[in-house]
Design an enzyme around this catalytic site. Sequence first.
Site, PDB file in Angstrom:
ATOM      1  N   HIS A 124       0.870  -1.184   0.000  1.00 18.48           N
ATOM      2  CA  HIS A 124       0.000   0.000   0.000  1.00 18.48           C
ATOM      3  C   HIS A 124       0.910   1.240   0.000  1.00 18.48           C
ATOM      4  CE1 HIS A 124      -2.821   2.944   1.790  1.00 18.48           C
ATOM      5  NE2 HIS A 124      -3.792   2.115   1.494  1.00 18.48           N
ATOM      6  N   ASP A 201       2.873  -4.502   8.062  1.00 16.92           N
ATOM      7  CA  ASP A 201       1.695  -3.658   7.913  1.00 16.92           C
ATOM      8  C   ASP A 201       0.488  -4.571   8.095  1.00 16.92           C
ATOM      9  OD1 ASP A 201      -0.498  -2.328   7.027  1.00 16.92           O
ATOM     10  OD2 ASP A 201       0.379  -1.641   5.141  1.00 16.92           O
ATOM     11  N   GLN A 204      -4.783  -5.132   7.053  1.00 17.43           N
ATOM     12  CA  GLN A 204      -5.788  -6.089   6.580  1.00 17.43           C
ATOM     13  C   GLN A 204      -5.722  -7.412   7.353  1.00 17.43           C
ATOM     14  OE1 GLN A 204      -8.119  -5.193   4.597  1.00 17.43           O
ATOM     15  NE2 GLN A 204      -7.256  -3.276   3.824  1.00 17.43           N
ATOM     16  N   LYS A 227     -10.541  -0.396  10.292  1.00 14.84           N
ATOM     17  CA  LYS A 227     -10.708  -1.622   9.498  1.00 14.84           C
ATOM     18  C   LYS A 227     -11.034  -2.809  10.408  1.00 14.84           C
ATOM     19  CE  LYS A 227      -7.397   0.105   6.141  1.00 14.84           C
ATOM     20  NZ  LYS A 227      -8.117   0.452   4.921  1.00 14.84           N
ATOM     21  N   CYS A 364      -4.760   2.354  -3.690  1.00 11.94           N
ATOM     22  CA  CYS A 364      -3.530   2.896  -3.084  1.00 11.94           C
ATOM     23  C   CYS A 364      -2.371   1.921  -3.256  1.00 11.94           C
ATOM     24  CB  CYS A 364      -3.711   3.242  -1.612  1.00 11.94           C
ATOM     25  SG  CYS A 364      -4.912   4.540  -1.349  1.00 11.94           S
TER      26      CYS A 364
HETATM   27  C1  LIG Z   1      -2.511  -2.776   3.685  1.00 15.04           C
HETATM   28  C2  LIG Z   1      -2.827  -1.365   4.107  1.00 15.04           C
HETATM   29  N1  LIG Z   1      -1.859  -0.606   4.623  1.00 15.04           N
HETATM   30  C3  LIG Z   1      -2.071   0.644   5.035  1.00 15.04           C
HETATM   31  C4  LIG Z   1      -3.318   1.222   4.907  1.00 15.04           C
HETATM   32  C5  LIG Z   1      -3.521   2.609   5.394  1.00 15.04           C
HETATM   33  O1  LIG Z   1      -4.401   2.622   6.473  1.00 15.04           O
HETATM   34  P1  LIG Z   1      -4.977   3.983   7.080  1.00 15.04           P
HETATM   35  O2  LIG Z   1      -5.502   4.766   5.904  1.00 15.04           O
HETATM   36  O3  LIG Z   1      -6.046   3.550   8.011  1.00 15.04           O
HETATM   37  O4  LIG Z   1      -3.842   4.659   7.758  1.00 15.04           O
HETATM   38  C6  LIG Z   1      -4.360   0.477   4.347  1.00 15.04           C
HETATM   39  C7  LIG Z   1      -5.678   1.101   4.136  1.00 15.04           C
HETATM   40  O5  LIG Z   1      -6.318   0.868   3.125  1.00 15.04           O
HETATM   41  C8  LIG Z   1      -4.110  -0.857   3.952  1.00 15.04           C
HETATM   42  O6  LIG Z   1      -5.084  -1.613   3.440  1.00 15.04           O
END
Ligand SMILES: Cc1ncc(COP(=O)(O)O)c(C=O)c1O
Length: 406
Positions: A124, A201, A204, A227, A364
Amino acid sequence: MNAGGALNRNIRADFPGMVTTDGVPWHYLDTGATSQKPQAVIDAVSCALGQDYATVHRGVYARSANMTLAYESARKRVASFIQASEDEIVFARGATEAINLVANSWGDANLRAGDRILLSTLEHHSNIVPWQMLAKRTGIHIDVCPLTGDGQIDLDAAEAMLTKQHKLVAFAHVSNVLGSVLDARRAANLAHNVGAKLLLDGCQAAPRLTLDMAELDCDFYVFSAHKLYGPTGIGALWARPEVLEAMPAWQGGGAMIDRVTFEKTTYAPPPQRFEAGTPAITEAIGLAAAIDYVADIGMDTIHAREAALVAQLRDALGAMNDVTVYGPDSAAGIVSFAIDGVHPHDLGTILDEHNVAIRAGHHCAQPLMDHLGVSATARASFGLYSDESDVTALLDGIARTKTIFG
Ligand SMILES: Cc1ncc(COP(=O)(O)O)c(C=O)c1O
């Protein structure tokens, strides 16, 4: 329905957001972007904002002392959820801020020109851009680990790429596009073999997998509450205690200090050192309520249920010769796909007319889109409230879309 899990009550009834404004069932398949909230979380946040509301950490009156207890017990709840200790949990605005915290604090303190870090093709943007900014500040080099044919981070390739110059490996625990689940333990071994740290990270993964920091053996873990059926505006960073202890303060302000004079400021120990300013009090309480909610159902039950729906959807889509399905069969909760001759945005718009909500776009993850050779995919992502009626509604909507597009 009970696909893959011992859910014997109507979970959807707990989620006021799971109907349209007309009161019709809503087939919400965008939990990967953000989850709907159970009434228990809404009630916890509402009480915290209402009759229980006060600041934390400084009030001398009972309500503030109680709020401080609630806020700090939310930290304990996050710690127990990931099988860690409360001192190792830093509240941040979300995973994005948590990764930026690590890049700015640990990264600036520990990385020098010539050092390397390893990311993967499926990350991401939140796990790419902070490292690019760090590279610009420090002169480190970013390497990118390729994917296997079915869209998993290729750990054999990672093993071949890693050198003693690598100081950090930062991988998604579960891909937000492909649903691929990382073999985190192997990634940790590979990183540690060359003396690098591993950041996972977990955005998910936290809503889908049982998490145990010792078992994962990573050095940093990040996730977002929204999430995980909790509120927006809060997430957590977990770091190994000795790593966290050695990290310099990042943002300055109230609550993160030990003593301030105009000559010199000394800082509080972690986690307070990394929580400048009045924290997200009500959000933390909402996060704790969300964790109580998912823990009551059980992460294994949630994962099994979502895996059954993923298998059902992948099978149905895989049987269509004009549909490309991305990612591995073992994907957790997420299915990305493309229909020949139909732009994902058009599909998403037509599905919306039939009360089916999917995500269409680059998610993203533009480098992953480049790798797949597309500008966008359609993505269906399940949550603990998803059931077979959602898969059926999606498949019906796909059939109707194909008819429209001839
Ligand atoms: C794998 C992953 N990393 C990071 C993020 C970023 O999360 P946040 O926007 O809640 O900071 C997301 C959000 O879609 C994600 O799916």
